[in-house]
Design an enzyme around this catalytic site. Structure first.
Site, PDB file in Angstrom:
ATOM      1  N   ASP A  47      -5.142   5.960   5.869  1.00 44.72           N
ATOM      2  CA  ASP A  47      -4.655   4.954   4.929  1.00 44.72           C
ATOM      3  C   ASP A  47      -3.865   5.677   3.840  1.00 44.72           C
ATOM      4  O   ASP A  47      -4.300   6.722   3.350  1.00 44.72           O
ATOM      5  CB  ASP A  47      -5.820   4.197   4.294  1.00 44.72           C
ATOM      6  CG  ASP A  47      -6.672   3.472   5.320  1.00 44.72           C
ATOM      7  OD1 ASP A  47      -6.122   3.021   6.331  1.00 44.72           O
ATOM      8  OD2 ASP A  47      -7.894   3.369   5.105  1.00 44.72           O
TER       9      ASP A  47
ATOM     10  N   GLU B 135      -8.613  -0.299  -3.636  1.00 43.87           N
ATOM     11  CA  GLU B 135      -8.134   0.527  -2.520  1.00 43.87           C
ATOM     12  C   GLU B 135      -7.804   1.946  -2.973  1.00 43.87           C
ATOM     13  O   GLU B 135      -8.137   2.897  -2.287  1.00 43.87           O
ATOM     14  CB  GLU B 135      -6.906  -0.103  -1.857  1.00 43.87           C
ATOM     15  CG  GLU B 135      -7.211  -1.306  -0.992  1.00 43.87           C
ATOM     16  CD  GLU B 135      -7.942  -0.970   0.308  1.00 43.87           C
ATOM     17  OE1 GLU B 135      -8.154   0.217   0.629  1.00 43.87           O
ATOM     18  OE2 GLU B 135      -8.311  -1.921   1.018  1.00 43.87           O
TER      19      GLU B 135
END
Length: 148
Positions: A71, A53
């Site tokens: 995000d 990620e």
């Protein structure tokens, strides 16, 4: 005057620097914060998730133009559902925190929010990177040699 300009540049550079954890440093930190085995998720799976990620980067951000969300942080937690960035339309803020809290070098807030995410029915499958890079794979390499 020159000293003030230099001081300003130094302060600016300090505020934009991010912490990129070393692999074992992050593994030890996540273990200390109670992530190993949380909701049945191994520390190795959390480490794999963070690797793919954010590359273990606390200040990573990724804008999603489709729904105009972003995000944030080491776990790339989304502003549509989990935090408030003040600009995502229709944000829920289920973690009850500012998205900027997810960008801190102290990852306690990010960990608390990630724990909240996995309490939902999707669990760790909420993260696309985990599904694509970690699910049904041997993830032991992410903690190997870390003594955790």
């Amino acid at each position: 005057m020159k000293a003030l300009i230099i001081l300003g540049l130094v302060l600016l550079s300090v505020t934009v620097q991010s912490k990129v954890f070393e692999r074992c440093e992050l593994a030890r930190t996540l273990k200390r914060l109670g992530m190993d085995g949380y909701r049945g998720i191994s520390l190795a799976n959390w480490m794999c998730l963070a690797k793919w990620e954010s590359g273990y980067n606390t200040r990573a951000t990724n804008y999603n133009p489709g729904d105009r969300s972003t995000d944030y942080g080491i776990f790339q937690i989304n502003s549509r559902y989990w935090c408030n960035d003040g600009k995502t339309p229709g944000a829920v803020n289920a973690c009850h925190l500012s998205c900027s809290a997810l960008l801190q070098d102290n990852i306690a807030d990010a960990v608390a929010c990630a724990k909240r995410v996995v309490r939902d029915p999707q669990g760790i499958r909420a993260w696309v990177a985990w599904r694509n890079r970690c699910q049904n794979r041997d993830v032991r390499q992410y903690v190997q040699g870390c003594g955790v």
